[in-house]
Scaffold this active site. Structure first.
Site, PDB file in Angstrom:
ATOM      1  N   PHE A   1       0.041   0.243   5.925  1.00 33.78           N
ATOM      2  CA  PHE A   1      -0.488   0.102   4.560  1.00 33.78           C
ATOM      3  C   PHE A   1       0.410   0.880   3.621  1.00 33.78           C
ATOM      4  O   PHE A   1       0.661   2.070   3.827  1.00 33.78           O
ATOM      5  CB  PHE A   1      -1.931   0.605   4.452  1.00 33.78           C
ATOM      6  CG  PHE A   1      -2.531   0.291   3.100  1.00 33.78           C
ATOM      7  CD1 PHE A   1      -3.130  -0.939   2.858  1.00 33.78           C
ATOM      8  CD2 PHE A   1      -2.452   1.200   2.055  1.00 33.78           C
ATOM      9  CE1 PHE A   1      -3.645  -1.260   1.603  1.00 33.78           C
ATOM     10  CE2 PHE A   1      -2.966   0.895   0.797  1.00 33.78           C
ATOM     11  CZ  PHE A   1      -3.567  -0.336   0.567  1.00 33.78           C
TER      12      PHE A   1
ATOM     13  N   LYS B   1      -1.710  10.965  -3.111  1.00 37.81           N
ATOM     14  CA  LYS B   1      -3.018  11.442  -2.682  1.00 37.81           C
ATOM     15  C   LYS B   1      -3.239  12.952  -2.853  1.00 37.81           C
ATOM     16  O   LYS B   1      -3.547  13.413  -3.932  1.00 37.81           O
ATOM     17  CB  LYS B   1      -3.272  10.999  -1.239  1.00 37.81           C
ATOM     18  CG  LYS B   1      -3.559   9.482  -1.132  1.00 37.81           C
ATOM     19  CD  LYS B   1      -4.076   9.114   0.222  1.00 37.81           C
ATOM     20  CE  LYS B   1      -4.320   7.620   0.399  1.00 37.81           C
ATOM     21  NZ  LYS B   1      -5.622   7.175  -0.063  1.00 37.81           N
TER      22      LYS B   1
ATOM     23  N   ASP C   1       6.432   6.917   4.776  1.00 39.00           N
ATOM     24  CA  ASP C   1       5.300   6.887   3.849  1.00 39.00           C
ATOM     25  C   ASP C   1       4.311   7.967   4.305  1.00 39.00           C
ATOM     26  O   ASP C   1       3.580   7.783   5.282  1.00 39.00           O
ATOM     27  CB  ASP C   1       4.663   5.494   3.872  1.00 39.00           C
ATOM     28  CG  ASP C   1       3.436   5.412   2.973  1.00 39.00           C
ATOM     29  OD1 ASP C   1       2.918   6.464   2.567  1.00 39.00           O
ATOM     30  OD2 ASP C   1       2.981   4.288   2.696  1.00 39.00           O
TER      31      ASP C   1
HETATM   32  N1  PLP Z   1       0.556   4.482   1.521  1.00 32.41           N
HETATM   33  C1  PLP Z   1      -0.405   4.872   2.368  1.00 32.41           C
HETATM   34  C2  PLP Z   1      -0.041   5.340   3.729  1.00 32.41           C
HETATM   35  C3  PLP Z   1      -1.746   4.871   1.958  1.00 32.41           C
HETATM   36  O1  PLP Z   1      -2.698   5.271   2.803  1.00 32.41           O
HETATM   37  C4  PLP Z   1      -2.054   4.443   0.646  1.00 32.41           C
HETATM   38  C5  PLP Z   1      -3.443   4.388   0.183  1.00 32.41           C
HETATM   39  O2  PLP Z   1      -4.376   4.388   0.943  1.00 32.41           O
HETATM   40  C6  PLP Z   1      -1.016   4.034  -0.193  1.00 32.41           C
HETATM   41  C7  PLP Z   1       0.286   4.082   0.261  1.00 32.41           C
HETATM   42  C8  PLP Z   1      -1.289   3.576  -1.604  1.00 32.41           C
HETATM   43  O3  PLP Z   1      -1.612   4.660  -2.393  1.00 32.41           O
HETATM   44  P1  PLP Z   1      -2.303   4.449  -3.829  1.00 32.41           P
HETATM   45  O4  PLP Z   1      -3.671   3.908  -3.577  1.00 32.41           O
HETATM   46  O5  PLP Z   1      -2.301   5.819  -4.436  1.00 32.41           O
HETATM   47  O6  PLP Z   1      -1.451   3.488  -4.584  1.00 32.41           O
END
Ligand code: PLP
Length: 396
Positions: free
Chosen positions: A128, A242, A213
């Site tokens: 994700f 986050k 990520d």
């Molecule tokens: N990358 C990862 C691993 C995530 O868990 C998330 C959100 O859950 C995101 C990116 C996307 O982040 P945002 O919701 O702040 O755009």
């Protein structure tokens, strides 16, 4: 209930008005133990006094200028993140998706500089990375992509944790590999030890960027500042968001080595990204994490919680796996268990289910021992009751 808000979320029937540490208080004056931290955001819990005071103080001084001008707090935050990660510079934005968007743009530019016209990024199954079109395309979940085609088609997807699958790729247009050191939305999955090092070695040999990520698993959650620090490696690019601002929106894309020189003036930007308010919040978050030794605390608490769950759920035939790294814990059942979140809510506990059948726990790093015991007992009881109720062959 009629709502003027666009219905993009299936919301639980509760609203909160204030929080304190690991607890949230609802409009109808019930209290809830927060074992999800706004999905890995409020690592310092709610209304942390030092963070709250810093935000208030900064709001009284300066909230926003523009990236047209120098921003001292942004410089300071970049230096701090560089010190912690070993990378070389940082671009600031406002969310995880934007941080990954920056990383993906960086990879494309890297490709073009090498003369590759259609740069390809390798991504993982069940990953994700966000909801913008580029990051949605990188995401390995057809359910969230459905209805938004055509997606960006410059990705190759391989199974997570499978180094052989990665080694077999030989498309000369590949420029980078993007992966989560621990998959969050994908079901709280950490690869076997050695996988990240193997990816590092391979990407180095092939001159592909290794882009991590760490939006969900970074900032101390796994018991190290960053997920990659569980192995002795250094990525080229890392994204954060986050927990970086403990709820004040901020994201970052960090780069090192060759990658640090790719995005030059005019090539990327953000109006709000890295404004004084967000940077002050993030600097204070890091200061508290360091002063209170919360990264080590996440490692200790996580180990203890895993042991408690393994003991308390031992012999339950419906529990397939109990896994985690630090305070990122997953308990996988043998079938979908989304209903568990409402059972938990009714008992004053906030949990989440991800990948259909994995109970995900992301409690704040400030959790006390007593709160940890309350949480473990409640989760064990919930799962035990839930699995007994739905046991095959049970008479209704
Ligand atoms: N990358 C990862 C691993 C995530 O868990 C998330 C959100 O859950 C995101 C990116 C996307 O982040 P945002 O919701 O702040 O755009």
């Amino acid at each position: 209930m009629n709502s003027s808000v666009m219905p993009t979320y299936a919301r639980m029937p509760v609203s909160f008005v204030y929080g304190q540490g690991a607890w949230l208080f609802s409009t109808d004056e019930r209290r809830f133990l927060d074992a999800i931290s706004g999905i890995a955001v409020c690592n310092l819990g709610h209304a942390h006094p030092k963070v709250a005071r810093a935000i208030a103080d900064q709001a009284l001084k300066l909230v926003h200028t523009s990236n047209l001008y120098g921003i001292e707090l942004q410089e300071k935050l970049a230096e701090t993140l560089i010190r912690l990660s070993g990378l070389e510079n940082a671009f600031f934005c406002n969310s995880g998706a934007e941080a990954n968007e920056a990383a993906l743009k960086l990879a494309r530019k890297y490709g073009h500089l090498k003369g590759i016209e259609r740069p390809i990024v390798v991504v993982m199954e069940q990953s994700f990375h966000g909801r913008t079109l580029f990051t949605l395309s990188a995401t390995g979940n057809p359910k969230v992509q459905e209805g938004f085609e055509p997606l960006v088609d410059t990705f190759i997807r391989v199974p997570y944790g499978d180094i052989e699958a990665l080694k077999q790729l030989n498309d000369p247009s590949i420029v980078a590999v993007l992966l989560e050191p621990v998959q969050g939305e994908g079901g709280v999955r950490a690869p076997e030890p050695g996988y990240l090092s193997a990816v590092r070695e391979l990407t180095q040999n092939r001159q592909w960027l290794m882009m991590l990520d760490e939006v969900q698993c970074g900032m101390g959650r796994t018991g190290r500042w960053f997920g990659f620090q569980h192995e002795n490696i250094q990525p080229d690019v890392m994204t954060l968001a986050k927990a970086l601002g403990n709820g004040v929106p901020i994201g970052a894309c960090l780069a090192g080595g060759l990658a640090a020189g790719i995005l030059t003036a005019g090539k990327h930007g953000s109006t709000f990204g890295g404004n004084p308010l967000a940077c002050r919040a993030a600097l204070t978050v890091i200061e508290v994490l360091e002063q209170e030794n919360l990264v080590q605390r996440a490692a200790v608490l996580g180990k203890e919680m895993l042991a408690r769950f393994r003991e308390g759920l031992a012999g339950n035939p419906r529990v397939v796996d109990i896994r985690g790294r630090g305070l990122m814990i997953g308990i996988e059942l043998d079938s979908p268990c989304g209903d568990l979140t409402s059972h938990a809510l009714a008992q004053g506990l906030l949990i989440n289910v991800t990948a259909d059948r994995t109970v995900r726990l992301l409690p704040p790093l400030i959790l006390s021992d007593d709160e940890m015991h309350v949480l473990c007992d409640a989760v064990i009881r919930l799962i035990t009751e839930f699995t007994a109720d739905f046991a095959p062959g049970r008479l209704s």
